[in-house]
Design a protein around this motif. Structure first.
Motif, PDB file in Angstrom:
ATOM      1  N   TYR A   1      81.247  -7.324  76.841  1.00  0.00           N
ATOM      2  CA  TYR A   1      81.571  -5.986  76.333  1.00  0.00           C
ATOM      3  C   TYR A   1      82.903  -5.907  75.595  1.00  0.00           C
ATOM      4  CZ  TYR A   1      77.499  -4.207  78.655  1.00  0.00           C
ATOM      5  OH  TYR A   1      76.203  -3.974  78.997  1.00  0.00           O
ATOM      6  N   LEU A   2      83.828  -6.795  75.938  1.00  0.00           N
ATOM      7  CA  LEU A   2      85.138  -6.695  75.291  1.00  0.00           C
ATOM      8  C   LEU A   2      85.515  -7.946  74.509  1.00  0.00           C
ATOM      9  CD1 LEU A   2      87.361  -5.023  78.068  1.00  0.00           C
ATOM     10  CD2 LEU A   2      86.345  -3.916  76.089  1.00  0.00           C
ATOM     11  N   GLY A   3      84.727  -9.019  74.678  1.00  0.00           N
ATOM     12  CA  GLY A   3      85.066 -10.287  74.025  1.00  0.00           C
ATOM     13  C   GLY A   3      85.054 -10.194  72.497  1.00  0.00           C
ATOM     14  N   ARG A   4      85.441 -11.267  71.846  1.00  0.00           N
ATOM     15  CA  ARG A   4      85.573 -11.263  70.389  1.00  0.00           C
ATOM     16  C   ARG A   4      84.254 -10.982  69.671  1.00  0.00           C
ATOM     17  NH1 ARG A   4      88.043 -14.380  66.886  1.00  0.00           N
ATOM     18  NH2 ARG A   4      86.428 -15.942  67.027  1.00  0.00           N
ATOM     19  N   LYS A   5      83.134 -11.388  70.336  1.00  0.00           N
ATOM     20  CA  LYS A   5      81.844 -11.216  69.663  1.00  0.00           C
ATOM     21  C   LYS A   5      81.114  -9.970  70.140  1.00  0.00           C
ATOM     22  CE  LYS A   5      81.211 -16.137  68.943  1.00  0.00           C
ATOM     23  NZ  LYS A   5      80.799 -17.237  69.819  1.00  0.00           N
ATOM     24  N   SER A   6      81.783  -9.151  70.925  1.00  0.00           N
ATOM     25  CA  SER A   6      81.104  -7.971  71.474  1.00  0.00           C
ATOM     26  C   SER A   6      80.852  -6.939  70.378  1.00  0.00           C
ATOM     27  CB  SER A   6      81.954  -7.360  72.578  1.00  0.00           C
ATOM     28  OG  SER A   6      83.155  -6.862  72.037  1.00  0.00           O
ATOM     29  N   PHE A   7      79.908  -6.056  70.675  1.00  0.00           N
ATOM     30  CA  PHE A   7      79.578  -4.941  69.780  1.00  0.00           C
ATOM     31  C   PHE A   7      80.848  -4.163  69.434  1.00  0.00           C
ATOM     32  CE2 PHE A   7      78.408  -0.410  69.496  1.00  0.00           C
ATOM     33  CZ  PHE A   7      77.552  -0.448  68.415  1.00  0.00           C
ATOM     34  N   LEU A   8      81.652  -3.955  70.474  1.00  0.00           N
ATOM     35  CA  LEU A   8      82.862  -3.155  70.285  1.00  0.00           C
ATOM     36  C   LEU A   8      83.830  -3.848  69.311  1.00  0.00           C
ATOM     37  CD1 LEU A   8      84.451  -0.610  71.302  1.00  0.00           C
ATOM     38  CD2 LEU A   8      85.611  -2.174  72.867  1.00  0.00           C
ATOM     39  N   SER A   9      84.085  -5.142  69.554  1.00  0.00           N
ATOM     40  CA  SER A   9      85.039  -5.847  68.697  1.00  0.00           C
ATOM     41  C   SER A   9      84.557  -5.892  67.254  1.00  0.00           C
ATOM     42  CB  SER A   9      85.264  -7.267  69.213  1.00  0.00           C
ATOM     43  OG  SER A   9      85.832  -7.222  70.492  1.00  0.00           O
ATOM     44  N   GLU A  10      83.261  -6.083  67.088  1.00  0.00           N
ATOM     45  CA  GLU A  10      82.737  -6.120  65.725  1.00  0.00           C
ATOM     46  C   GLU A  10      82.987  -4.809  65.008  1.00  0.00           C
ATOM     47  OE1 GLU A  10      78.640  -7.429  65.801  1.00  0.00           O
ATOM     48  OE2 GLU A  10      79.325  -9.435  66.415  1.00  0.00           O
ATOM     49  N   ASN A  11      82.741  -3.724  65.722  1.00  0.00           N
ATOM     50  CA  ASN A  11      82.956  -2.405  65.118  1.00  0.00           C
ATOM     51  C   ASN A  11      84.424  -2.115  64.853  1.00  0.00           C
ATOM     52  OD1 ASN A  11      80.445  -0.599  64.759  1.00  0.00           O
ATOM     53  ND2 ASN A  11      80.083  -1.816  66.619  1.00  0.00           N
ATOM     54  N   LEU A  12      85.269  -2.603  65.788  1.00  0.00           N
ATOM     55  CA  LEU A  12      86.709  -2.394  65.579  1.00  0.00           C
ATOM     56  C   LEU A  12      87.147  -3.117  64.309  1.00  0.00           C
ATOM     57  CD1 LEU A  12      88.140  -2.687  69.216  1.00  0.00           C
ATOM     58  CD2 LEU A  12      88.289  -0.677  67.741  1.00  0.00           C
ATOM     59  N   ARG A  13      86.537  -4.294  64.065  1.00  0.00           N
ATOM     60  CA  ARG A  13      86.901  -5.052  62.866  1.00  0.00           C
ATOM     61  C   ARG A  13      86.465  -4.312  61.594  1.00  0.00           C
ATOM     62  NH1 ARG A  13      86.299  -9.715  65.989  1.00  0.00           N
ATOM     63  NH2 ARG A  13      84.052  -9.837  65.635  1.00  0.00           N
ATOM     64  N   LEU A  14      85.326  -3.609  61.711  1.00  0.00           N
ATOM     65  CA  LEU A  14      84.821  -2.884  60.542  1.00  0.00           C
ATOM     66  C   LEU A  14      85.751  -1.751  60.117  1.00  0.00           C
ATOM     67  CD1 LEU A  14      80.958  -2.654  61.172  1.00  0.00           C
ATOM     68  CD2 LEU A  14      82.190  -4.021  59.485  1.00  0.00           C
ATOM     69  N   LEU A  15      86.493  -1.241  61.109  1.00  0.00           N
ATOM     70  CA  LEU A  15      87.394  -0.109  60.828  1.00  0.00           C
ATOM     71  C   LEU A  15      88.243  -0.369  59.596  1.00  0.00           C
ATOM     72  CD1 LEU A  15      88.994   1.155  64.183  1.00  0.00           C
ATOM     73  CD2 LEU A  15      87.470   2.404  62.646  1.00  0.00           C
ATOM     74  N   GLY A  16      88.697  -1.618  59.458  1.00  0.00           N
ATOM     75  CA  GLY A  16      89.596  -1.977  58.374  1.00  0.00           C
ATOM     76  C   GLY A  16      88.961  -1.795  56.997  1.00  0.00           C
ATOM     77  N   LYS A  17      87.629  -1.862  56.962  1.00  0.00           N
ATOM     78  CA  LYS A  17      86.964  -1.775  55.658  1.00  0.00           C
ATOM     79  C   LYS A  17      86.536  -0.351  55.337  1.00  0.00           C
ATOM     80  CE  LYS A  17      85.321  -6.494  55.931  1.00  0.00           C
ATOM     81  NZ  LYS A  17      84.438  -7.096  56.955  1.00  0.00           N
ATOM     82  N   MET A  18      86.772   0.578  56.254  1.00  0.00           N
ATOM     83  CA  MET A  18      86.290   1.949  56.042  1.00  0.00           C
ATOM     84  C   MET A  18      87.264   2.737  55.178  1.00  0.00           C
ATOM     85  SD  MET A  18      84.984   2.999  59.789  1.00  0.00           S
ATOM     86  CE  MET A  18      83.756   2.047  60.646  1.00  0.00           C
ATOM     87  N   THR A  19      86.777   3.844  54.621  1.00  0.00           N
ATOM     88  CA  THR A  19      87.670   4.758  53.901  1.00  0.00           C
ATOM     89  C   THR A  19      88.508   5.468  54.963  1.00  0.00           C
ATOM     90  OG1 THR A  19      86.144   6.575  54.085  1.00  0.00           O
ATOM     91  CG2 THR A  19      85.919   5.180  52.124  1.00  0.00           C
ATOM     92  N   PRO A  20      89.645   5.985  54.576  1.00  0.00           N
ATOM     93  CA  PRO A  20      90.497   6.666  55.569  1.00  0.00           C
ATOM     94  C   PRO A  20      89.752   7.766  56.318  1.00  0.00           C
ATOM     95  CG  PRO A  20      91.696   6.379  53.519  1.00  0.00           C
ATOM     96  CD  PRO A  20      90.295   5.902  53.266  1.00  0.00           C
ATOM     97  N   GLU A  21      88.888   8.491  55.620  1.00  0.00           N
ATOM     98  CA  GLU A  21      88.169   9.598  56.292  1.00  0.00           C
ATOM     99  C   GLU A  21      87.261   9.047  57.378  1.00  0.00           C
ATOM    100  OE1 GLU A  21      88.123   9.362  52.808  1.00  0.00           O
ATOM    101  OE2 GLU A  21      89.906  10.667  52.833  1.00  0.00           O
ATOM    102  N   GLU A  22      86.508   7.965  57.016  1.00  0.00           N
ATOM    103  CA  GLU A  22      85.589   7.376  57.999  1.00  0.00           C
ATOM    104  C   GLU A  22      86.370   6.852  59.204  1.00  0.00           C
ATOM    105  OE1 GLU A  22      81.928   5.485  55.421  1.00  0.00           O
ATOM    106  OE2 GLU A  22      83.874   4.506  55.328  1.00  0.00           O
TER     107      GLU A  22
END
Ligand code: DAH
Length: 339
Positions: free
Chosen positions: A28-49
């Motif tokens: 649930y918290l490891g580097r390959k977890s769903f959560l970590s993947e989504n946290l990484r995506l944050l960087g590619k989002m627009t500021p609003e998203e």
């Protein structure tokens, strides 16, 4: 969010050990977890998203962390390993060392107890003193050699009033401080630490203790002084002590005395402690000089009083047969523990 909450619940139900728990944590918290993947995506989002998704992901992370912590706590409570965790109550205990007061503190307390039983109050004052209370208020004339009787350390900085400061050279510095705040009659002792710019040897220290006495009233005389001193010393040494006054000079007393007691080690017969004289000098004393009363704000020739300043270490050394004053500040526990 709901899915994760449900899934982790299910997975934790099957956890039996801390190792199992660690596997769930990685899921649930490891580097390959769903959560970590989504946290990484944050960087590619627009500021609003990011503004919308960021807090949600943060909430999920907190939920997971809390759930895992709770499970860990529960596991620790129930996983008792008899081999590792059992308490062997037959093992000898570990003794915690018990501390006690320094022999000087003990001696000062003994001194205070005796004076309290004679109706005295205990007073004190600052260890860093200004020139006024240490010298001027005690009738030391400016630039008078009597100021050198006690070699002072001077601080390089002055106080906010521009007064010179020093670690006090005697407890007499508290006399005028006390008199400015109190009206006679009174009887006090002032135990405290004092400082002299002096080379050290077996009987001299740069830092030691005195206890000042100050007794002021309408009709206080030398006989009172001798009586109280004799009572004190006999009680402190638990044997009859004789006292002896020799004429001396201090600017704050008139007349002034050096004060000796009969040697408590050899009872006056002569030994190495009293250098075969039978007498030990314990300090200075005298009738308070009227000038000092005036400097304290009292009317001249209105009160009479006596004062003394006696050394604490001297008395402790005699009572406990200590042959080197430097032991008190040595920090040597082999010495301290004997008291
Ligand atoms: N303050 C003096 C000193 O340290 C000792 C002393 C002498 C104190 C006479 C007194 C006194 O109160 O009356 O050398």
């Amino acid at each position: 969010m709901e899915n994760i909450a449900k899934n982790i619940e299910k997975d934790l139900d099957e956890v039996r050990s801390l190792e199992d728990l660690e596997r769930v944590r990685i899921t649930y918290l490891g580097r390959k977890s769903f959560l970590s993947e989504n946290l990484r995506l944050l960087g590619k989002m627009t500021p609003e998203e990011r503004k919308e998704q960021g807090p949600k992901l943060q909430a999920i992370k907190e939920h997971i962390t809390r759930t895992l912590d709770e499970k860990k706590y529960a596991l620790e409570q129930t996983s008792f390993d008899w081999k590792k965790d059992a308490l062997d109550i037959s093992l000898p205990g570990k003794k915690s060392p018990i501390g006690h007061f320094h022999p000087i503190t003990q001696t000062i307390r003994e001194i205070e107890d005796i004076f309290i039983s004679m109706g005295f109050d205990i007073a004190d004052g600052p260890e860093i003193e200004n020139e006024f209370y240490n010298f001027d208020a005690l009738n030391f004339p400016k630039n008078h050699p009597a100021r050198d009787m006690q070699d002072a350390y001077w601080l390089s900085e002055k106080n906010e009033k521009g007064e010179k400061l020093l670690p006090r050279t005697h407890t007499s510095s508290v006399q005028v401080r006390y008199m400015q705040e109190n009206t006679p009659p009174f009887r006090i002792i002032i135990p405290g630490k004092i400082f002299r710019h002096e080379p050290t040897d077996a009987s001299h220290e740069h830092t030691f203790h005195q206890f000042e006495a100050l007794v002021v009233g309408d009709d206080v005389n030398v006989a009172h002084f001798k009586y109280i001193a004799q009572e004190f010393f006999s009680s402190f040494f638990d044997t009859a002590i004789e006292i002896r006054l020799r004429p001396s000079f201090f600017p704050f007393t008139e007349p002034s005395f050096e004060f000796d007691i009969s040697c408590a080690v050899c009872e006056g017969k002569g030994c190495s402690v009293c250098k075969r004289t039978g007498w030990i000098e314990v300090g200075g004393a005298g009738m308070v000089n009227q000038e000092v009363f005036v400097l304290a704000g009292y009317k001249e020739n209105f009160y009479r009083g006596f004062a003394w300043g006696f050394g604490v270490e001297r008395l402790a050394m005699m009572k406990y047969k200590i042959d080197d004053i430097r032991l008190f500040h040595s920090g040597d526990l082999r010495f301290i523990r004997q008291f």
